[in-house]
Design an enzyme around this catalytic site. Structure first.
Site, short mmCIF file in Angstrom:
data_model
loop_
_atom_site.label_atom_id
_atom_site.label_comp_id
_atom_site.label_asym_id
_atom_site.label_seq_id
_atom_site.Cartn_x
_atom_site.Cartn_y
_atom_site.Cartn_z
N ARG A 76 31.72 -7.77 -17.48
CA ARG A 76 30.92 -8.63 -17.51
C ARG A 76 31.34 -9.74 -16.34
NH1 ARG A 76 30.70 -8.75 -22.96
NH2 ARG A 76 31.81 -7.07 -23.06
N ILE A 116 33.63 -11.83 -13.72
CA ILE A 116 33.84 -11.98 -12.59
C ILE A 116 33.57 -10.86 -12.05
CG2 ILE A 116 35.85 -12.22 -11.24
CD1 ILE A 116 36.65 -14.93 -12.72
N ASP A 141 34.86 -0.61 -17.79
CA ASP A 141 35.59 -0.90 -19.66
C ASP A 141 35.34 -0.65 -20.51
OD1 ASP A 141 36.08 -3.79 -20.62
OD2 ASP A 141 34.51 -4.82 -19.35
N ASP A 192 39.58 2.58 -22.47
CA ASP A 192 40.23 1.81 -23.02
C ASP A 192 41.53 1.81 -22.02
OD1 ASP A 192 42.09 -0.89 -23.86
OD2 ASP A 192 41.93 0.75 -25.87
N ASN A 216 41.27 -5.59 -12.21
CA ASN A 216 40.22 -6.95 -13.11
C ASN A 216 40.46 -7.35 -14.32
OD1 ASN A 216 38.57 -9.63 -12.92
ND2 ASN A 216 36.92 -7.80 -14.07
N ALA A 217 40.41 -6.09 -15.34
CA ALA A 217 40.22 -5.96 -16.15
C ALA A 217 41.69 -7.33 -17.02
CB ALA A 217 40.57 -5.16 -16.96
N ASN A 252 50.98 -22.77 -17.01
CA ASN A 252 50.03 -23.53 -18.06
C ASN A 252 50.42 -23.77 -19.11
OD1 ASN A 252 48.02 -24.84 -18.57
ND2 ASN A 252 46.21 -23.12 -18.36
N TYR A 264 50.12 -15.53 -21.17
CA TYR A 264 48.95 -14.94 -20.30
C TYR A 264 49.68 -15.15 -18.54
CZ TYR A 264 44.36 -15.29 -17.29
OH TYR A 264 44.10 -15.30 -16.29
N THR A 319 32.62 -19.46 -15.62
CA THR A 319 32.44 -18.09 -16.34
C THR A 319 32.15 -18.67 -18.13
OG1 THR A 319 34.34 -17.25 -17.31
CG2 THR A 319 33.44 -16.81 -15.00
#
Lengths: 446, 446
Positions: A215, A217, A236, A259, A287-288, A346, A352, A387
């Site tokens: 899904r 990006i 994925d 996974d 990308n995951a 952030n 993250y 997104t």
């Protein structure tokens, strides 16, 4: 995912209201469609005396069908202002920038392009030249904030000996593929790059692996690499089910349920890739990624561990094993996905931001090692992208993220995907160790 | 120059109003006064297994009179959380950061300090370690945005072999001298640094030249270097007159009237310095700078030329001549003044941002050359500082600049001066090529 405000601002009534009230004015960005010409008007190409790039650039633009003007004409609208600053050896010679840009600052079409070509300061002949070349960054970033109307502005450092390797980057930056990339500094290394047979299908014959492809990006990356000619393995987690199959089908590629945090994941992936007819993979896009936001005071260990594990440790393990087994082909491309949060930090994202700063570290530390194997590794760092994830943000944060950039709007998943496709191009053989933000020149940074 | 809102927010009534309405809450920052203890409470010192710095750090803190705790106690308030992360060799070991910071995230006093010590990624043993060390940046920047209440958070990379050179930096970062410095990444090189005889007078016996010293930040630099023991030559244009004399008198130093853009300026300055009893200068602070704001479309050439000339070409010429004549003494310190605008670019400041990006280039390109002469060169990059210049900004821009940072307030000229004094310290002998922002961790960046 809809930016209703931008739709309103671009409507007939909206245009009037936005102007009268001085509201943010998000332009409709020019995005690439296959078959589009590179630019929709002439390109003004200038150079400081003694530059080593404008000759080459003029030739390649003309052979790409672009009308190139070497001196400006009053009243003409240009699609791009391109300036070869490699001849600038001293701060006093910076005046050549003013002389080139000042008279034509208002001559760009909407969604115009500013590209300044320079010599990497670390490759300059001495401190005076290095200083002047480093100062180009202040100019291009300011122009990006000043010109507006969807104009993007970039600084491209071309190492001496890299003159023959600029085409993929110029094409990317001039075209609608880079609609949401602005205020960036890109480094092209020495060496040459082979032009793809067809610039609209640069990835023909390449096999690409995209993780987190079900899904958002990731789906856009799979679709874009397929559009550009690659065969795509869309990976994925098993739970992604139908969404993953849809993406793979649309890309006419393969779905792979795995996974990546499982202990044997890298091993299983290596097995899968070595069993295929291609015996390896040409393009790997990590990308995951997941978020598990909390301030660190309220965070539990599982949120920390899972974010670091998925976003950082998994790509490290996959890279290490694929490279050890020789499963990334010579000429291969590895692309990581960092984030503005990994650059600026952030609130509520210590886990993250740590993982995404690590992705930058992974790219920068691995690039010199992979150069010997003719493999590049780079990262994109998305800013605010529309997104399902950003749609769920509280409206205040969402609107701030959307508007606090030179485009006054969020980017689209395709913008991230296009940037990855540019890294993946055969023409980008000497581009490695780069981290390019896809953020519309967000005000946020470090 | 007064931040009336901050005064209000710190008043009895103001505290209540600010809390009820969720308004920005600028804390009163703890700033250094001579004789102050380094910190006003115990320091919690932790380390990932295998670290090479916590032993040294514990010893030097204790000999500086600091109470050091090596394991945290519930209910205790700490003045600082210091973590030696040099033992982290892999992303999975990043968990040690969570384990250290999570339980004590709410145990910091107001204006507390977070310091993470790491190994520069470029000096790490391999990509896994480099990646993990690079990821520390995401953590410290996020903590800076998360903890609030005047907490500062920094990442200090110490090169292997630089373990004996960390004291000046730890003292700077723990003390009120760094009140407005947060979210920074500092690099300490290999080698040792001699401790000053008196840490309250680290610049005793040093001769310092400060350009643009007549007012604002320059006046604060002159006063601060004098406070720290230096003899100061306060330089400004002849037109600065009485203001310059006042600064020189207060610093018990000398005033020097000189227009640095004059063709013979560097020559005259060299003559002045070689004629003095000191035969050279120990500390050179290139603070003189001007703005001539206009969008480039509306800019005339004189605005471009004057800004580049004063802010960039003049420091280059002065450096070149002083170094050529051997007038910067061994152990010398050169400090440039860059700007957030030179990092992020700014609308209406193409000229200024170009010049200030150039200052960063000057520092980075000259540092390796000067290392051979035992001279360091670094830069500060101020964010929003309360000066006569920022007081004249339109209120909207001014309030945005003031509040969009982790301190919810502008900095003071003294904050820039303190950072320069830290670079100038004999204890900072292995710190070179750094650009440290004094911006309260402004959201703006690149």
């Amino acid at each position: 995912m809809a930016d209703r405000y931008a739709n309103f601002a671009n409507s007939g009534l909206g245009r009037t209201v936005v102007k009268r009230l001085g509201l943010p004015d998000p332009p409709r960005l020019r995005r690439y469609r296959p078959g589009d010409p590179l630019v929709s008007g002439p390109v003004l190409l200038g150079a400081a005396p003694g530059g080593r790039l404008s000759g080459e650039v003029g030739k390649l633009l003309e052979s790409a069908g672009v009308t190139v003007a070497e001196s400006g004409a009053a009243g003409t609208k240009y699609a791009a202002l391109v300036f070869d600053a490699t001849g600038i050896g001293d701060s006093e010679q910076l005046r050549a920038l003013f002389d080139f840009f000042q008279p034509y600052a208002r001559s760009l079409t909407g969604c115009g392009r500013v590209i300044v070509l320079g010599t990497p300061p670390e490759a300059a002949a001495g401190p005076r030249e290095a200083t002047a070349q480093r100062s180009l960054e202040g100019l291009t970033r300011s122009i990006g904030k000043e010109f507006g109307r969807g104009t993007t502005s970039q600084l491209v450092y071309v190492a001496p000996g890299g003159e023959q390797a600029v085409e993929s980057t110029l094409r990317f930056l001039l075209s609608g593929r880079s609609a949401y990339v602005s205020g960036q500094v890109i480094r092209i290394g020495a060496g040459s790059a082979s032009a793809p047979a067809d610039w609209d299908k640069p990835l023909d014959g390449k096999l690409a692996l995209v993780t987190g492809a079900a899904r958002g990006i990731g789906a856009a990356i799979a679709a874009t690499l397929a559009r550009d000619g690659a065969e795509v393995i869309a990976l994925d987690v098993p739970g992604a089910g139908d969404a993953l199959a849809d993406v793979a089908n649309k890309a006419r590629g393969r779905a792979l349920q795995l996974d990546l945090t499982a202990a044997d994941a890298a091993e299983r992936l290596a097995g899968y890739l070595s069993a295929g007819p291609h015996a390896g993979v040409d393009i790997v896009v990590h990308n995951a990624g997941i978020t598990r936001d909390k301030t660190i005071a309220r965070m539990d260990a599982s949120r920390w561990d899972s974010v670091i594990g998925v976003n950082l440790t998994a790509p490290e393990r996959v890279n290490d094993l694929l490279l050890e087994r020789g499963l990334v082909t010579p000429g291969g491309r590895i692309v990581g996905v960092a984030s503005i949060a990994g650059i600026a930090g952030n609130r509520g994202q210590t886990n993250y931001a740590t993982s995404k700063a690590g992705v930058i570290g992974l790219v920068q530390s691995t690039a010199p090692i992979l150069a010997a194997k003719d493999i590049t590794i780079n990262a994109v760092a998305p800013g605010f992208i529309e997104t399902a994830m950003t749609a769920k943000m509280p409206i205040g944060l969402r609107e701030a993220g959307r508007r606090l950039n030179s485009m006054s709007q969020g980017g689209l998943p395709i913008d991230v995907a296009e940037t990855i496709a540019w890294f993946a191009s055969p023409g980008s053989a000497t581009i490695t160790g780069n981290v390019v933000r896809v953020c519309g020149q967000s005000l946020l940074g470090a």
